[in-house]
Design a protein around this motif. Structure first.
Motif, PDB file in Angstrom:
ATOM      1  N   GLY A  15       4.416   5.817   2.744  1.00 42.37           N
ATOM      2  CA  GLY A  15       3.937   7.153   2.386  1.00 42.37           C
ATOM      3  C   GLY A  15       3.752   7.329   0.892  1.00 42.37           C
ATOM      4  N   LEU A  16       4.731   6.875   0.113  1.00 41.43           N
ATOM      5  CA  LEU A  16       4.628   7.019  -1.343  1.00 41.43           C
ATOM      6  C   LEU A  16       3.545   6.110  -1.922  1.00 41.43           C
ATOM      7  CD1 LEU A  16       8.419   7.328  -2.152  1.00 41.43           C
ATOM      8  CD2 LEU A  16       6.692   9.122  -2.406  1.00 41.43           C
ATOM      9  N   ARG A  17       3.398   4.921  -1.351  1.00 40.71           N
ATOM     10  CA  ARG A  17       2.329   4.021  -1.798  1.00 40.71           C
ATOM     11  C   ARG A  17       0.975   4.680  -1.577  1.00 40.71           C
ATOM     12  NH1 ARG A  17      -1.223   0.994   0.738  1.00 40.71           N
ATOM     13  NH2 ARG A  17      -0.186   0.984   2.762  1.00 40.71           N
ATOM     14  N   LYS A  18       0.782   5.234  -0.388  1.00 42.32           N
ATOM     15  CA  LYS A  18      -0.501   5.877  -0.071  1.00 42.32           C
ATOM     16  C   LYS A  18      -0.714   7.139  -0.901  1.00 42.32           C
ATOM     17  CE  LYS A  18      -1.313   3.998   4.488  1.00 42.32           C
ATOM     18  NZ  LYS A  18      -1.706   4.286   5.862  1.00 42.32           N
ATOM     19  N   ARG A  26      -1.724  -3.582  -5.018  1.00 40.65           N
ATOM     20  CA  ARG A  26      -1.286  -2.897  -6.240  1.00 40.65           C
ATOM     21  C   ARG A  26       0.232  -2.767  -6.270  1.00 40.65           C
ATOM     22  NH1 ARG A  26      -2.808   1.575  -9.767  1.00 40.65           N
ATOM     23  NH2 ARG A  26      -1.122   1.597 -11.290  1.00 40.65           N
ATOM     24  N   LEU A  27       0.821  -2.380  -5.126  1.00 46.60           N
ATOM     25  CA  LEU A  27       2.282  -2.273  -5.059  1.00 46.60           C
ATOM     26  C   LEU A  27       2.917  -3.642  -5.314  1.00 46.60           C
ATOM     27  CD1 LEU A  27       4.789  -0.562  -4.635  1.00 46.60           C
ATOM     28  CD2 LEU A  27       4.533  -0.907  -2.166  1.00 46.60           C
ATOM     29  N   SER A  28       2.296  -4.680  -4.820  1.00 51.12           N
ATOM     30  CA  SER A  28       2.774  -6.034  -5.060  1.00 51.12           C
ATOM     31  C   SER A  28       2.786  -6.346  -6.553  1.00 51.12           C
ATOM     32  CB  SER A  28       1.885  -7.041  -4.321  1.00 51.12           C
ATOM     33  OG  SER A  28       2.218  -8.356  -4.675  1.00 51.12           O
ATOM     34  N   THR A  29       1.714  -5.988  -7.231  1.00 54.52           N
ATOM     35  CA  THR A  29       1.617  -6.222  -8.679  1.00 54.52           C
ATOM     36  C   THR A  29       2.678  -5.432  -9.430  1.00 54.52           C
ATOM     37  OG1 THR A  29      -0.755  -6.627  -8.489  1.00 54.52           O
ATOM     38  CG2 THR A  29       0.070  -6.039 -10.675  1.00 54.52           C
ATOM     39  N   GLU A  30       2.888  -4.190  -9.042  1.00 52.76           N
ATOM     40  CA  GLU A  30       3.844  -3.313  -9.731  1.00 52.76           C
ATOM     41  C   GLU A  30       5.299  -3.751  -9.520  1.00 52.76           C
ATOM     42  OE1 GLU A  30       3.097  -0.745 -11.788  1.00 52.76           O
ATOM     43  OE2 GLU A  30       0.948  -1.087 -11.503  1.00 52.76           O
ATOM     44  N   ASN A  34       5.758 -10.084  -2.991  1.00 56.75           N
ATOM     45  CA  ASN A  34       4.587 -10.660  -2.348  1.00 56.75           C
ATOM     46  C   ASN A  34       3.867  -9.632  -1.471  1.00 56.75           C
ATOM     47  OD1 ASN A  34       3.319 -12.106   0.056  1.00 56.75           O
ATOM     48  ND2 ASN A  34       3.673 -13.809  -1.357  1.00 56.75           N
ATOM     49  N   ARG A  35       2.551  -9.568  -1.550  1.00 58.92           N
ATOM     50  CA  ARG A  35       1.771  -8.599  -0.786  1.00 58.92           C
ATOM     51  C   ARG A  35       1.979  -8.757   0.718  1.00 58.92           C
ATOM     52  NH1 ARG A  35      -1.071  -7.580   3.073  1.00 58.92           N
ATOM     53  NH2 ARG A  35      -1.961  -9.648   3.103  1.00 58.92           N
ATOM     54  N   GLN A  36       2.112  -9.982   1.185  1.00 58.55           N
ATOM     55  CA  GLN A  36       2.350 -10.194   2.613  1.00 58.55           C
ATOM     56  C   GLN A  36       3.695  -9.615   3.041  1.00 58.55           C
ATOM     57  OE1 GLN A  36       1.178 -12.643   0.595  1.00 58.55           O
ATOM     58  NE2 GLN A  36      -0.854 -13.018   1.450  1.00 58.55           N
ATOM     59  N   MET A  37       4.704  -9.690   2.172  1.00 55.09           N
ATOM     60  CA  MET A  37       6.013  -9.127   2.487  1.00 55.09           C
ATOM     61  C   MET A  37       5.931  -7.605   2.561  1.00 55.09           C
ATOM     62  SD  MET A  37       8.067 -11.654   2.945  1.00 55.09           S
ATOM     63  CE  MET A  37       6.668 -12.526   3.622  1.00 55.09           C
ATOM     64  N   ILE A  38       5.136  -6.998   1.695  1.00 53.36           N
ATOM     65  CA  ILE A  38       4.955  -5.542   1.747  1.00 53.36           C
ATOM     66  C   ILE A  38       4.271  -5.157   3.049  1.00 53.36           C
ATOM     67  CG2 ILE A  38       3.724  -3.581   0.699  1.00 53.36           C
ATOM     68  CD1 ILE A  38       4.343  -4.972  -2.041  1.00 53.36           C
ATOM     69  N   GLY A  39       3.267  -5.922   3.449  1.00 51.70           N
ATOM     70  CA  GLY A  39       2.603  -5.667   4.728  1.00 51.70           C
ATOM     71  C   GLY A  39       3.555  -5.801   5.901  1.00 51.70           C
ATOM     72  N   ARG A  40       4.397  -6.828   5.877  1.00 55.11           N
ATOM     73  CA  ARG A  40       5.379  -7.022   6.948  1.00 55.11           C
ATOM     74  C   ARG A  40       6.415  -5.906   6.950  1.00 55.11           C
ATOM     75  NH1 ARG A  40       8.076 -12.478   6.759  1.00 55.11           N
ATOM     76  NH2 ARG A  40       8.964 -11.696   8.689  1.00 55.11           N
ATOM     77  N   LEU A  41       6.831  -5.468   5.752  1.00 54.10           N
ATOM     78  CA  LEU A  41       7.786  -4.368   5.647  1.00 54.10           C
ATOM     79  C   LEU A  41       7.203  -3.119   6.310  1.00 54.10           C
ATOM     80  CD1 LEU A  41       9.861  -3.339   2.613  1.00 54.10           C
ATOM     81  CD2 LEU A  41       8.505  -1.635   3.768  1.00 54.10           C
ATOM     82  N   GLU A  42       5.942  -2.830   6.018  1.00 58.96           N
ATOM     83  CA  GLU A  42       5.307  -1.623   6.558  1.00 58.96           C
ATOM     84  C   GLU A  42       5.058  -1.712   8.060  1.00 58.96           C
ATOM     85  OE1 GLU A  42       1.891  -0.499   4.240  1.00 58.96           O
ATOM     86  OE2 GLU A  42       3.111  -0.097   2.457  1.00 58.96           O
ATOM     87  N   PRO A  48      13.607  -5.870   2.988  1.00 55.27           N
ATOM     88  CA  PRO A  48      13.694  -6.410   1.632  1.00 55.27           C
ATOM     89  C   PRO A  48      15.137  -6.659   1.209  1.00 55.27           C
ATOM     90  CG  PRO A  48      13.263  -4.057   1.553  1.00 55.27           C
ATOM     91  CD  PRO A  48      13.200  -4.462   3.006  1.00 55.27           C
ATOM     92  N   SER A  49      15.275  -7.537   0.230  1.00 60.23           N
ATOM     93  CA  SER A  49      16.600  -7.764  -0.353  1.00 60.23           C
ATOM     94  C   SER A  49      16.989  -6.501  -1.134  1.00 60.23           C
ATOM     95  CB  SER A  49      16.566  -8.965  -1.295  1.00 60.23           C
ATOM     96  OG  SER A  49      15.804  -8.647  -2.461  1.00 60.23           O
ATOM     97  N   ILE A  50      18.221  -6.430  -1.545  1.00 62.18           N
ATOM     98  CA  ILE A  50      18.681  -5.275  -2.325  1.00 62.18           C
ATOM     99  C   ILE A  50      17.885  -5.160  -3.620  1.00 62.18           C
ATOM    100  CG2 ILE A  50      20.626  -4.334  -3.634  1.00 62.18           C
ATOM    101  CD1 ILE A  50      22.437  -5.446  -1.402  1.00 62.18           C
ATOM    102  N   LEU A  51      17.669  -6.281  -4.300  1.00 62.11           N
ATOM    103  CA  LEU A  51      16.900  -6.238  -5.546  1.00 62.11           C
ATOM    104  C   LEU A  51      15.466  -5.767  -5.304  1.00 62.11           C
ATOM    105  CD1 LEU A  51      18.159  -9.503  -7.273  1.00 62.11           C
ATOM    106  CD2 LEU A  51      18.818  -7.140  -7.785  1.00 62.11           C
ATOM    107  N   GLN A  52      14.852  -6.219  -4.222  1.00 62.72           N
ATOM    108  CA  GLN A  52      13.492  -5.775  -3.893  1.00 62.72           C
ATOM    109  C   GLN A  52      13.476  -4.283  -3.562  1.00 62.72           C
ATOM    110  OE1 GLN A  52      12.757  -8.613  -0.752  1.00 62.72           O
ATOM    111  NE2 GLN A  52      11.378  -9.806  -2.044  1.00 62.72           N
ATOM    112  N   LEU A  53      14.469  -3.833  -2.793  1.00 61.37           N
ATOM    113  CA  LEU A  53      14.542  -2.425  -2.442  1.00 61.37           C
ATOM    114  C   LEU A  53      14.733  -1.568  -3.692  1.00 61.37           C
ATOM    115  CD1 LEU A  53      14.525  -0.283  -0.234  1.00 61.37           C
ATOM    116  CD2 LEU A  53      16.974  -0.686   0.083  1.00 61.37           C
ATOM    117  N   GLU A  54      15.563  -2.031  -4.606  1.00 60.35           N
ATOM    118  CA  GLU A  54      15.767  -1.295  -5.860  1.00 60.35           C
ATOM    119  C   GLU A  54      14.474  -1.230  -6.673  1.00 60.35           C
ATOM    120  OE1 GLU A  54      19.097  -3.425  -7.487  1.00 60.35           O
ATOM    121  OE2 GLU A  54      20.534  -2.025  -6.594  1.00 60.35           O
ATOM    122  N   LYS A  55      13.701  -2.311  -6.693  1.00 66.87           N
ATOM    123  CA  LYS A  55      12.440  -2.320  -7.430  1.00 66.87           C
ATOM    124  C   LYS A  55      11.435  -1.371  -6.766  1.00 66.87           C
ATOM    125  CE  LYS A  55       9.934  -3.775 -10.798  1.00 66.87           C
ATOM    126  NZ  LYS A  55      10.249  -3.430 -12.178  1.00 66.87           N
TER     127      LYS A  55
END
Length: 115
Positions: A15-18, A26-30, A34-42, A48-55
């Motif tokens: 929701g926030l990405r959209k 773009r979210l991957s770049t920011e 990895n863009r594929q991981m963002i797609g899988r997450l959605e 995500p790992s804790i560090l990824q979730l924090e980012k």
């Protein structure tokens, strides 16, 4: 007992990405995720790992604590049987692997919060 709600996490990230008008790329770049991981997450296929979730929380500006919900402990039971097809066995193995990753992430988060 509180636990991280995957549904709240996915709703927040997607929701926030959209709302920012960003693509997954773009979210991957920011975030450096990895863009594929963002797609899988959605699609509820990746936690995500804790560090990824924090980012993600930093870049998308949400509070991780808002993703936790109260619940009763959940007990998972997975059965393996010779009567299962190879596809069913692979599904059970994948489900078990995801449950273990979720448990590890929750234990890590709990340890971090108690420090």
């Amino acid at each position: 007992m509180t636990h991280l709600s995957q549904e709240k996490m996915v709703d927040s990230v997607k929701g926030l990405r959209k709302s920012k008008g960003w693509t997954q790329e773009r979210l991957s770049t920011e975030t450096g995720i990895n863009r594929q991981m963002i797609g899988r997450l959605e699609k509820y296929e990746y936690i995500p790992s804790i560090l990824q979730l924090e980012k993600l929380a930093e870049v998308l500006e949400f509070n991780i604590s808002d993703l936790f919900v109260e619940s009763e402990p959940t007990v998972y039971t997975a059965y393996r049987s010779s009567s299962m097809s190879q596809e069913e066995k692979a599904g059970v193995d994948h489900m078990f692997e995801m449950m273990m990753v979720s448990k590890q992430q929750l234990l890590l988060r709990k340890a971090m919060l108690n420090e």
